[in-house]
Write a protein that holds these residues in place. Structure first.
Motif, PDB file in Angstrom:
ATOM      1  N   GLY A 535       0.814  -1.205   0.000  1.00  0.00           N
ATOM      2  CA  GLY A 535       0.000   0.000   0.000  1.00  0.00           C
ATOM      3  C   GLY A 535       0.851   1.259   0.000  1.00  0.00           C
ATOM      4  N   LEU A 536       0.400   2.278  -0.736  1.00  0.00           N
ATOM      5  CA  LEU A 536       1.152   3.533  -0.853  1.00  0.00           C
ATOM      6  C   LEU A 536       0.270   4.705  -0.464  1.00  0.00           C
ATOM      7  CD1 LEU A 536       2.873   2.862  -4.303  1.00  0.00           C
ATOM      8  CD2 LEU A 536       3.918   2.660  -2.036  1.00  0.00           C
ATOM      9  N   SER A 537       0.874   5.677   0.222  1.00  0.00           N
ATOM     10  CA  SER A 537       0.137   6.887   0.599  1.00  0.00           C
ATOM     11  C   SER A 537       1.056   8.092   0.505  1.00  0.00           C
ATOM     12  CB  SER A 537      -0.418   6.756   2.023  1.00  0.00           C
ATOM     13  OG  SER A 537       0.630   6.602   2.944  1.00  0.00           O
ATOM     14  N   ILE A 538       0.436   9.271   0.314  1.00  0.00           N
ATOM     15  CA  ILE A 538       1.194  10.531   0.285  1.00  0.00           C
ATOM     16  C   ILE A 538       1.071  11.191   1.642  1.00  0.00           C
ATOM     17  CG2 ILE A 538       1.332  12.841  -0.709  1.00  0.00           C
ATOM     18  CD1 ILE A 538       0.544  11.744  -3.348  1.00  0.00           C
ATOM     19  N   ASP A 539       2.227  11.414   2.270  1.00  0.00           N
ATOM     20  CA  ASP A 539       2.279  11.991   3.605  1.00  0.00           C
ATOM     21  C   ASP A 539       2.375  13.509   3.515  1.00  0.00           C
ATOM     22  OD1 ASP A 539       2.342  12.039   6.332  1.00  0.00           O
ATOM     23  OD2 ASP A 539       4.467  11.532   6.501  1.00  0.00           O
ATOM     24  N   ASP A 540       1.908  14.180   4.568  1.00  0.00           N
ATOM     25  CA  ASP A 540       2.017  15.652   4.674  1.00  0.00           C
ATOM     26  C   ASP A 540       1.405  16.352   3.471  1.00  0.00           C
ATOM     27  OD1 ASP A 540       3.422  15.151   7.010  1.00  0.00           O
ATOM     28  OD2 ASP A 540       5.372  15.278   6.030  1.00  0.00           O
ATOM     29  N   PHE A 541       0.293  15.862   2.960  1.00  0.00           N
ATOM     30  CA  PHE A 541      -0.297  16.455   1.763  1.00  0.00           C
ATOM     31  C   PHE A 541      -0.771  17.878   2.071  1.00  0.00           C
ATOM     32  CE2 PHE A 541      -3.640  17.355  -1.310  1.00  0.00           C
ATOM     33  CZ  PHE A 541      -3.013  16.990  -2.493  1.00  0.00           C
ATOM     34  N   GLY A 542      -0.493  18.769   1.124  1.00  0.00           N
ATOM     35  CA  GLY A 542      -0.857  20.178   1.273  1.00  0.00           C
ATOM     36  C   GLY A 542       0.340  21.073   1.497  1.00  0.00           C
ATOM     37  N   LYS A 560      -2.632  11.730   3.234  1.00  0.00           N
ATOM     38  CA  LYS A 560      -2.597  12.104   4.637  1.00  0.00           C
ATOM     39  C   LYS A 560      -2.483  13.626   4.723  1.00  0.00           C
ATOM     40  CE  LYS A 560      -0.597   9.499   7.630  1.00  0.00           C
ATOM     41  NZ  LYS A 560       0.410   8.794   8.470  1.00  0.00           N
ATOM     42  N   ILE A 561      -3.513  14.270   5.312  1.00  0.00           N
ATOM     43  CA  ILE A 561      -3.501  15.728   5.429  1.00  0.00           C
ATOM     44  C   ILE A 561      -2.459  16.129   6.472  1.00  0.00           C
ATOM     45  CG2 ILE A 561      -4.890  17.785   5.854  1.00  0.00           C
ATOM     46  CD1 ILE A 561      -7.369  16.125   5.305  1.00  0.00           C
ATOM     47  N   ASP A 562      -1.642  17.105   6.146  1.00  0.00           N
ATOM     48  CA  ASP A 562      -0.579  17.522   7.060  1.00  0.00           C
ATOM     49  C   ASP A 562      -1.169  18.080   8.352  1.00  0.00           C
ATOM     50  OD1 ASP A 562       2.404  18.112   7.341  1.00  0.00           O
ATOM     51  OD2 ASP A 562       1.488  20.055   7.821  1.00  0.00           O
ATOM     52  N   ARG A 563      -0.487  17.748   9.456  1.00  0.00           N
ATOM     53  CA  ARG A 563      -0.967  18.124  10.792  1.00  0.00           C
ATOM     54  C   ARG A 563      -1.073  19.631  10.977  1.00  0.00           C
ATOM     55  NH1 ARG A 563       1.467  14.940  13.877  1.00  0.00           N
ATOM     56  NH2 ARG A 563       2.736  13.869  12.320  1.00  0.00           N
ATOM     57  N   ASN A 588     -12.908  12.577  -4.808  1.00  0.00           N
ATOM     58  CA  ASN A 588     -13.150  12.697  -6.258  1.00  0.00           C
ATOM     59  C   ASN A 588     -12.146  11.880  -7.059  1.00  0.00           C
ATOM     60  OD1 ASN A 588     -15.358  14.405  -5.979  1.00  0.00           O
ATOM     61  ND2 ASN A 588     -14.084  16.261  -6.000  1.00  0.00           N
ATOM     62  N   LEU A 589     -10.981  11.641  -6.473  1.00  0.00           N
ATOM     63  CA  LEU A 589      -9.949  10.832  -7.135  1.00  0.00           C
ATOM     64  C   LEU A 589      -9.970   9.385  -6.641  1.00  0.00           C
ATOM     65  CD1 LEU A 589      -6.956  13.372  -7.035  1.00  0.00           C
ATOM     66  CD2 LEU A 589      -8.356  12.760  -9.012  1.00  0.00           C
ATOM     67  N   ASP A 590     -11.032   9.019  -5.917  1.00  0.00           N
ATOM     68  CA  ASP A 590     -11.182   7.660  -5.383  1.00  0.00           C
ATOM     69  C   ASP A 590     -10.048   7.303  -4.426  1.00  0.00           C
ATOM     70  OD1 ASP A 590     -13.546   7.176  -6.823  1.00  0.00           O
ATOM     71  OD2 ASP A 590     -12.395   6.605  -8.603  1.00  0.00           O
ATOM     72  N   LEU A 591      -9.621   8.260  -3.630  1.00  0.00           N
ATOM     73  CA  LEU A 591      -8.584   8.041  -2.635  1.00  0.00           C
ATOM     74  C   LEU A 591      -9.183   8.148  -1.245  1.00  0.00           C
ATOM     75  CD1 LEU A 591      -5.745  10.284  -4.130  1.00  0.00           C
ATOM     76  CD2 LEU A 591      -6.015   7.813  -4.399  1.00  0.00           C
ATOM     77  N   ARG A 592      -8.606   7.401  -0.303  1.00  0.00           N
ATOM     78  CA  ARG A 592      -9.005   7.506   1.090  1.00  0.00           C
ATOM     79  C   ARG A 592      -8.143   8.582   1.744  1.00  0.00           C
ATOM     80  NH1 ARG A 592      -8.784   2.112   4.073  1.00  0.00           N
ATOM     81  NH2 ARG A 592     -10.358   3.110   5.408  1.00  0.00           N
ATOM     82  N   ILE A 593      -8.668   9.154   2.822  1.00  0.00           N
ATOM     83  CA  ILE A 593      -7.990  10.291   3.434  1.00  0.00           C
ATOM     84  C   ILE A 593      -7.743  10.024   4.919  1.00  0.00           C
ATOM     85  CG2 ILE A 593     -10.090  11.556   4.064  1.00  0.00           C
ATOM     86  CD1 ILE A 593      -7.134  13.235   2.393  1.00  0.00           C
ATOM     87  N   VAL A 594      -6.511  10.407   5.361  1.00  0.00           N
ATOM     88  CA  VAL A 594      -6.151  10.324   6.775  1.00  0.00           C
ATOM     89  C   VAL A 594      -5.813  11.727   7.254  1.00  0.00           C
ATOM     90  CG1 VAL A 594      -4.557   9.387   8.488  1.00  0.00           C
ATOM     91  CG2 VAL A 594      -5.236   7.985   6.535  1.00  0.00           C
ATOM     92  N   ALA A 595      -6.388  12.125   8.387  1.00  0.00           N
ATOM     93  CA  ALA A 595      -6.071  13.430   8.971  1.00  0.00           C
ATOM     94  C   ALA A 595      -5.094  13.226  10.118  1.00  0.00           C
ATOM     95  CB  ALA A 595      -7.337  14.120   9.449  1.00  0.00           C
ATOM     96  N   GLU A 596      -3.898  13.819   9.994  1.00  0.00           N
ATOM     97  CA  GLU A 596      -2.907  13.764  11.075  1.00  0.00           C
ATOM     98  C   GLU A 596      -3.072  14.976  11.987  1.00  0.00           C
ATOM     99  OE1 GLU A 596       1.104  11.811   9.664  1.00  0.00           O
ATOM    100  OE2 GLU A 596       0.612  13.451   8.298  1.00  0.00           O
ATOM    101  N   GLY A 597      -2.564  14.869  13.212  1.00  0.00           N
ATOM    102  CA  GLY A 597      -2.570  16.015  14.118  1.00  0.00           C
ATOM    103  C   GLY A 597      -3.892  16.230  14.838  1.00  0.00           C
TER     104      GLY A 597
END
Length: 639
Positions: A535-542, A560-563, A588-597
């Motif tokens: 599995g792959l994810s983008i960290d600190d997005f934004g 993963k939304i940046d903290r 909209n891009l069929d991605l799951r989202i993780v909120a950090e912080g």
């Protein structure tokens, strides 16, 4: 005994003949002395030829010597032109005799006497066009070429002139011809020397310019900007105390990875574009320089130098945030900036440079963009150098440990995964966070070894948890250098196979900027991991600057939304809007989202209302050792 008349006549004749011979010998002696004197004067004259600007003095001296031998009432010297094709009048005496001599010369040329004299190379005495006068022609030649022609007019019979005078005339003219040849050689030498000196001077100036400017970006180079900084400091010493000089040191993060993955030609092109962008915000181009490699520098002076340095640093960070378009690839480079200010931070050039370097490394370590030097940073700089040497030993002694922070699903509030966060348990310094030692591992070239160690530890932990009934996927962080390593997928496969765990149980997190450093090669590595089932994810997005187009290409399943946006979204409406926009974009891009912080219940509730998929933060659990995580897991499930 008495002599006869005939005998007396014979005696008188003998006496007369003897007197004539004596006079003749005296004349010969006189001319011989003249010849010796002339030769001596010629030798005295020759050494000065190198200082002459024209042949006039040679010609004047020649005529003066000739007058001591033969009484010419008109004289002229014709010289051969540079092409050896014609004669031209160069000197005549007296000054009003030019036309008179020219008439004689024209007549003699028409009659072919000039050609005869040049061929025979001996004096020719002819009747002048004026009765009672004679014309004398004598070639002036050296062993190599004819230099000119002497023309003289004599009143009366030329036969009365002794033969020795003609011989001396030949000597004088021969010496003058050699003197003229020497003058010409000296002149050629002087002109060549002048041209050579001019050429050397011009080349020296060109080299000085080249030595002062970087050949790639054409910006001032290290030597030039350091001289300017030293000059500004000396100028500042004479000003009031409010006058400042700010030195801004700029380092491009991850530039080494660009060279390694895309080649040095692409790296050079990138440096040129960086130089162009920096020039756009500079009022004085001479205050901007490339120090070498991926380092640039800016000098600002004046009473407000520090505040302007802060503004300039912020502007540099802004313009560098925009992707660089390089041969159909978009690259993003972060920068680390250090600022030192004279006279507060140092009293000389060396101190200012050192303080700016310390501040720059503080920015690189803390990811702050830019840092103004403060005294407490010196100790951290020493720590950095010391830690770099100890980190390799720490790897060998297995001093790295993993802390774990859970993720929960906001749809059912149940644990859905965890993130493994590496720590360095130093034997004397205690627990060291990754922000302190990960940059050292990258600079020291051991980041791949460190990542391999973390992957192996994480895989063993997954296997252990599965035996305890804790079936949660565990994610680890990859650096920019990791995703440029084409051997990474094979390492991951071997570790999964060794621990007998499904690929989906091991997840990889990457930052936007790490991927954008070299998207082409990074995409190939990520695709290989995705095909494997990791599995792959983008960290600190934004916080990065990747485009939507790249986001669509990446084989990621999670953002993963940046903290920095999440932790204050309950107080800052702008942060709240940003979080909501990222959630909508991901879905909209069929991605799951993780909120950090996530640090309080209110934020957790707001995220759930926005449709966020997962949450992670101190409100749920602070990162902790494996046994604390297992205890939290069991407690949370009971709750």
């Amino acid at each position: 005994m008495f002599k006869t008349a005939d005998s007396n006549n014979r005696d008188r004749q003998s006496l007369k003949d003897l007197k004539q011979r004596i006079r003749h010998l005296e004349e010969i002696n006189r001319f011989t002395l003249d010849a010796l004197e002339l030769a001596a004067s010629l030798m005295d004259f020759q050494p000065n030829i190198s200082k002459l600007e024209s042949p006039s003095l040679i010609l004047e001296e020649t005529c003066a010597r000739i007058c001591r031998l033969i009484r010419f009432h008109n004289m002229a010297i014709y010289l051969v032109d540079e092409n050896d094709s014609d004669f031209f009048p160069a000197h005549w005496e007296p000054s009003n005799s030019k036309n008179r001599i020219a008439q004689e010369i024209s007549r003699l040329i028409e009659q072919g006497f000039f050609s005869w004299v040049m061929k025979e190379k001996r004096p020719l005495i002819l009747a002048s066009s004026v009765p009672g006068q004679s014309v004398v022609l004598h070639v002036m030649s050296t062993s190599s070429r004819i230099r000119g022609m002497f023309v003289g007019l004599i009143k009366g019979e030329s036969s009365t002139i002794p033969d020795v005078s003609w011989s001396l005339l030949s000597i004088v003219l021969s010496g003058s011809a050699n003197a003229l040849e020497s003058f010409e050689l000296y002149r050629i030498f002087r002109e060549a020397n002048v041209k050579l000196k001019r050429s050397v001077l011009n080349r020296t100036r060109q080299l000085e310019i080249q030595a002062s400017y970087d050949q790639l970006t054409h910006l001032p180079n290290r030597d030039m900007i350091f001289k300017k900084l030293e000059k500004e400091i000396r100028t500042c010493e004479g000003e009031d105390q409010d006058h400042q000089v700010a030195f801004i040191l700029i380092d491009l993060d991850m530039f080494k990875e660009v060279n390694e993955s895309l080649g040095h030609d692409m790296g050079d092109k990138l440096l040129v574009q960086v130089g162009f962008r920096l020039q756009e915000i500079m009022d004085d181009q001479e205050c901007l320089a490339r120090l070498g490699g991926d380092e640039f520098a800016v000098i600002l002076s004046g009473p407000d130098a520090e505040s302007r340095a802060r503004q300039t640093a912020s502007e540099i960070i802004r313009i560098m945030a925009e992707p660089f378009e390089m041969d159909r690839q978009s690259l993003v480079l972060d920068v680390s900036i250090g600022i030192a200010v004279y006279p507060r931070d140092g009293k000389n050039l060396g101190q200012i440079l050192s303080k700016a370097d310390v501040a720059m490394y503080a920015s690189k370590r803390k990811k702050t963009g830019y840092t103004i030097y403060e005294s407490h940073l010196d100790s951290s700089g020493l720590n950095r150098l010391s830690l770099m040497g100890e980190l390799k030993q720490g790897l060998d002694r297995n001093e790295l440990v993993l802390f774990y922070q859970p993720k929960i699903s906001l749809s059912n509030q149940e644990p859905c995964g965890a993130e493994a966060l590496v720590r360095w348990l130093h034997p004397t310094r205690g627990l060291i966070l990754p922000d302190e030692f990960i940059p050292l591992a990258e600079q020291g070239g051991i980041i791949k070894e460190l990542t391999h160690r973390v992957m192996l530890m994480a895989a063993k932990q997954i296997s252990h948890w599965r035996n305890l009934g804790v079936n949660l996927p565990l994610s680890i962080n990859l650096s920019a250098r990791d995703i440029q390593d084409s051997g990474l997928p094979e390492q991951v496969f071997q570790i999964l196979d060794l621990e007998k765990i499904p690929p989906a149980m091991l997840e990889m997190e990457i930052t936007e900027s790490a991927f954008m450093t070299s998207p082409g090669k990074g995409l190939r590595v990520l695709n290989a991991l995705n095909r494997m089932g990791v599995g792959l994810s983008i960290d600190d997005f934004g916080t990065g600057y990747s485009s939507i187009a790249y986001l669509k290409e990446l084989p990621v399943k999670v953002l993963k939304i940046d903290r920095s946006f999440v932790k204050s979204m309950d107080k800052d409406e702008n942060d709240r809007k940003i979080v909501k926009s990222i959630i909508d974009l991901a879905h909209n891009l069929d991605l799951r989202i993780v909120a950090e912080g996530v640090e309080n219940k209110s934020i957790l509730h707001s995220l759930s209302q926005m449709g966020c998929d997962m949450a992670q933060g101190f409100h749920i659990m602070k990162p902790g050792p494996a046994d604390e995580f297992v205890q939290w897991f069991r407690t949370w499930n009971k709750a």
